[in-house]
Motif scaffolding. Sequence first.
Motif, PDB file in Angstrom:
ATOM      1  N   THR A 105      51.993  13.201  21.861  1.00 32.88           N
ATOM      2  CA  THR A 105      51.183  12.096  22.363  1.00 32.88           C
ATOM      3  C   THR A 105      50.497  11.481  21.147  1.00 32.88           C
ATOM      4  OG1 THR A 105      50.805  13.362  24.383  1.00 32.88           O
ATOM      5  CG2 THR A 105      49.411  11.437  24.035  1.00 32.88           C
ATOM      6  N   PRO A 106      51.228  10.631  20.417  1.00 36.45           N
ATOM      7  CA  PRO A 106      50.658  10.072  19.189  1.00 36.45           C
ATOM      8  C   PRO A 106      49.602   9.012  19.503  1.00 36.45           C
ATOM      9  CG  PRO A 106      52.782   9.092  19.626  1.00 36.45           C
ATOM     10  CD  PRO A 106      52.571  10.149  20.673  1.00 36.45           C
ATOM     11  N   SER A 107      48.721   8.799  18.541  1.00 37.52           N
ATOM     12  CA  SER A 107      47.732   7.730  18.691  1.00 37.52           C
ATOM     13  C   SER A 107      48.453   6.388  18.597  1.00 37.52           C
ATOM     14  CB  SER A 107      46.672   7.829  17.595  1.00 37.52           C
ATOM     15  OG  SER A 107      47.232   7.460  16.344  1.00 37.52           O
ATOM     16  N   VAL A 108      47.777   5.339  19.015  1.00 35.68           N
ATOM     17  CA  VAL A 108      48.358   4.002  18.989  1.00 35.68           C
ATOM     18  C   VAL A 108      48.738   3.611  17.565  1.00 35.68           C
ATOM     19  CG1 VAL A 108      47.902   1.565  19.457  1.00 35.68           C
ATOM     20  CG2 VAL A 108      47.114   3.309  21.049  1.00 35.68           C
ATOM     21  N   THR A 109      47.996   4.070  16.580  1.00 34.79           N
ATOM     22  CA  THR A 109      48.234   3.682  15.192  1.00 34.79           C
ATOM     23  C   THR A 109      49.134   4.656  14.432  1.00 34.79           C
ATOM     24  OG1 THR A 109      46.203   4.801  14.514  1.00 34.79           O
ATOM     25  CG2 THR A 109      46.050   2.436  15.038  1.00 34.79           C
ATOM     26  N   ALA A 110      49.563   5.732  15.071  1.00 34.05           N
ATOM     27  CA  ALA A 110      50.407   6.725  14.396  1.00 34.05           C
ATOM     28  C   ALA A 110      51.735   6.101  13.977  1.00 34.05           C
ATOM     29  CB  ALA A 110      50.656   7.908  15.315  1.00 34.05           C
ATOM     30  N   HIS A 111      52.260   6.553  12.847  1.00 31.79           N
ATOM     31  CA  HIS A 111      53.523   6.030  12.317  1.00 31.79           C
ATOM     32  C   HIS A 111      54.742   6.762  12.866  1.00 31.79           C
ATOM     33  CE1 HIS A 111      51.705   3.271   9.470  1.00 31.79           C
ATOM     34  NE2 HIS A 111      50.828   4.219   9.183  1.00 31.79           N
ATOM     35  N   GLY A 112      54.544   7.789  13.647  1.00 35.63           N
ATOM     36  CA  GLY A 112      55.669   8.542  14.186  1.00 35.63           C
ATOM     37  C   GLY A 112      55.247   9.309  15.421  1.00 35.63           C
ATOM     38  N   GLY A 113      56.104  10.211  15.854  1.00 37.21           N
ATOM     39  CA  GLY A 113      55.787  11.064  16.980  1.00 37.21           C
ATOM     40  C   GLY A 113      56.247  10.562  18.333  1.00 37.21           C
ATOM     41  N   GLY A 115      59.676   9.810  19.045  1.00 41.13           N
ATOM     42  CA  GLY A 115      61.112   9.988  19.194  1.00 41.13           C
ATOM     43  C   GLY A 115      61.522  10.721  20.458  1.00 41.13           C
ATOM     44  N   LEU A 116      60.919  11.882  20.725  1.00 41.17           N
ATOM     45  CA  LEU A 116      61.311  12.625  21.919  1.00 41.17           C
ATOM     46  C   LEU A 116      60.850  11.934  23.199  1.00 41.17           C
ATOM     47  CD1 LEU A 116      60.897  16.332  20.768  1.00 41.17           C
ATOM     48  CD2 LEU A 116      63.009  15.047  21.155  1.00 41.17           C
ATOM     49  N   ASN A 117      59.787  11.140  23.126  1.00 40.78           N
ATOM     50  CA  ASN A 117      59.378  10.351  24.296  1.00 40.78           C
ATOM     51  C   ASN A 117      60.413   9.258  24.580  1.00 40.78           C
ATOM     52  OD1 ASN A 117      56.944  11.737  24.843  1.00 40.78           O
ATOM     53  ND2 ASN A 117      55.976  10.652  23.151  1.00 40.78           N
ATOM     54  N   ILE A 118      60.947   8.663  23.533  1.00 42.75           N
ATOM     55  CA  ILE A 118      62.007   7.659  23.697  1.00 42.75           C
ATOM     56  C   ILE A 118      63.243   8.321  24.300  1.00 42.75           C
ATOM     57  CG2 ILE A 118      63.616   6.163  22.440  1.00 42.75           C
ATOM     58  CD1 ILE A 118      61.250   5.598  20.491  1.00 42.75           C
ATOM     59  N   ILE A 119      63.599   9.488  23.775  1.00 35.69           N
ATOM     60  CA  ILE A 119      64.754  10.216  24.301  1.00 35.69           C
ATOM     61  C   ILE A 119      64.549  10.555  25.775  1.00 35.69           C
ATOM     62  CG2 ILE A 119      65.972  12.438  24.176  1.00 35.69           C
ATOM     63  CD1 ILE A 119      65.662  12.175  21.082  1.00 35.69           C
ATOM     64  N   THR A 120      63.358  11.029  26.123  1.00 33.16           N
ATOM     65  CA  THR A 120      63.062  11.357  27.518  1.00 33.16           C
ATOM     66  C   THR A 120      63.214  10.139  28.418  1.00 33.16           C
ATOM     67  OG1 THR A 120      61.573  13.137  26.846  1.00 33.16           O
ATOM     68  CG2 THR A 120      61.285  12.263  29.071  1.00 33.16           C
ATOM     69  N   ALA A 121      62.788   8.977  27.932  1.00 32.03           N
ATOM     70  CA  ALA A 121      62.876   7.754  28.728  1.00 32.03           C
ATOM     71  C   ALA A 121      64.319   7.281  28.906  1.00 32.03           C
ATOM     72  CB  ALA A 121      62.047   6.647  28.072  1.00 32.03           C
ATOM     73  N   LEU A 122      65.160   7.501  27.908  1.00 35.42           N
ATOM     74  CA  LEU A 122      66.542   7.013  27.966  1.00 35.42           C
ATOM     75  C   LEU A 122      67.510   7.988  28.619  1.00 35.42           C
ATOM     76  CD1 LEU A 122      66.979   5.444  24.412  1.00 35.42           C
ATOM     77  CD2 LEU A 122      66.723   4.233  26.593  1.00 35.42           C
ATOM     78  N   ALA A 123      67.234   9.274  28.521  1.00 32.41           N
ATOM     79  CA  ALA A 123      68.217  10.292  28.894  1.00 32.41           C
ATOM     80  C   ALA A 123      68.051  10.774  30.333  1.00 32.41           C
ATOM     81  CB  ALA A 123      68.095  11.477  27.942  1.00 32.41           C
ATOM     82  N   ASP A 124      69.130  11.363  30.844  1.00 33.39           N
ATOM     83  CA  ASP A 124      69.065  12.023  32.146  1.00 33.39           C
ATOM     84  C   ASP A 124      68.452  13.415  32.021  1.00 33.39           C
ATOM     85  OD1 ASP A 124      70.104   9.896  33.535  1.00 33.39           O
ATOM     86  OD2 ASP A 124      72.155  10.627  33.483  1.00 33.39           O
ATOM     87  N   ASP A 125      68.635  14.061  30.866  1.00 36.46           N
ATOM     88  CA  ASP A 125      68.104  15.403  30.658  1.00 36.46           C
ATOM     89  C   ASP A 125      68.193  15.724  29.169  1.00 36.46           C
ATOM     90  OD1 ASP A 125      67.027  17.890  31.303  1.00 36.46           O
ATOM     91  OD2 ASP A 125      68.902  18.719  32.085  1.00 36.46           O
ATOM     92  N   TRP A 126      67.385  16.660  28.715  1.00 33.48           N
ATOM     93  CA  TRP A 126      67.488  17.148  27.348  1.00 33.48           C
ATOM     94  C   TRP A 126      66.849  18.520  27.255  1.00 33.48           C
ATOM     95  CZ3 TRP A 126      63.576  18.295  23.811  1.00 33.48           C
ATOM     96  CH2 TRP A 126      62.289  17.885  24.154  1.00 33.48           C
ATOM     97  N   GLY A 127      67.179  19.239  26.197  1.00 34.74           N
ATOM     98  CA  GLY A 127      66.597  20.555  26.004  1.00 34.74           C
ATOM     99  C   GLY A 127      66.903  21.084  24.617  1.00 34.74           C
ATOM    100  N   VAL A 162      58.162   2.924  28.819  1.00 35.30           N
ATOM    101  CA  VAL A 162      57.569   3.301  27.542  1.00 35.30           C
ATOM    102  C   VAL A 162      56.474   2.332  27.102  1.00 35.30           C
ATOM    103  CG1 VAL A 162      59.595   4.537  26.736  1.00 35.30           C
ATOM    104  CG2 VAL A 162      59.360   2.118  26.216  1.00 35.30           C
ATOM    105  N   THR A 163      55.999   1.494  28.012  1.00 34.77           N
ATOM    106  CA  THR A 163      54.971   0.532  27.681  1.00 34.77           C
ATOM    107  C   THR A 163      53.668   1.249  27.344  1.00 34.77           C
ATOM    108  OG1 THR A 163      55.969  -1.106  29.114  1.00 34.77           O
ATOM    109  CG2 THR A 163      53.653  -1.440  28.569  1.00 34.77           C
ATOM    110  N   ALA A 164      53.015   0.783  26.307  1.00 34.43           N
ATOM    111  CA  ALA A 164      51.730   1.352  25.911  1.00 34.43           C
ATOM    112  C   ALA A 164      50.677   1.010  26.959  1.00 34.43           C
ATOM    113  CB  ALA A 164      51.316   0.784  24.554  1.00 34.43           C
ATOM    114  N   PRO A 165      49.660   1.857  27.095  1.00 35.02           N
ATOM    115  CA  PRO A 165      48.599   1.560  28.054  1.00 35.02           C
ATOM    116  C   PRO A 165      47.793   0.355  27.598  1.00 35.02           C
ATOM    117  CG  PRO A 165      48.027   3.466  26.712  1.00 35.02           C
ATOM    118  CD  PRO A 165      49.444   3.106  26.376  1.00 35.02           C
TER     119      PRO A 165
END
Length: 183
Positions: A105-113, A115-127, A162-165
């Motif tokens: 759960t990166p901060s709004v200004t974080a430069h990374g973190g 990737g796995l949230n993007i994967i979760t949003a796009l994928a049917d499953d991961w592990g 994946v929209t920011a709050p």
Amino acid sequence: MALVVAQEVPTSSSMAVPHGPAGVGEARHRMRTQLRRGGVAESVIDDAVLILSELLSNACKHGRPLGDALSGDGDVRAAWRVDPTGRLVVEVTDGGGPTRPAPATPSVTAHGGRGLNIITALADDWGVRDDIRGEVTVWVVVHDDVHDPDAGHRRDDFATRVTAPAVSRIPGLGFADAFDDRD
């Protein structure tokens, strides 16, 4: 009358990718070419290529190369396949690392973190799968059925997932309150 010959995605493809950014582009290109030849929907291919990029970036940033190579000298392994049920699965294996892959759960200004949230949003499953040699494989089911006419439908609603709050809902920023007394 036109004759249409259906091509199939190879049952599997695997390649060694240098531990670092050098081989990521080649892996993306190879995946895109093979999946296109196999008749996979372009939106599913786009998702798969983005997922592969994220997994390779994470493996190079957080994992060691396979074998006894030093960081930056060895390889990680990228693999993808369409299984007999039509599921597109992408895997990246590295030599393990000090942390386990987990969404952040990166901060709004974080430069990374993210990737796995993007994967979760796009994928049917991961592990994550560990083996006895210390290797770590992150696997992703990109789509449950690449032959489905609606394959890649999630892409249409990706932005809403994946929209920011809203800034006013982010605790601790404080500057949104400065405008409350303005008419």
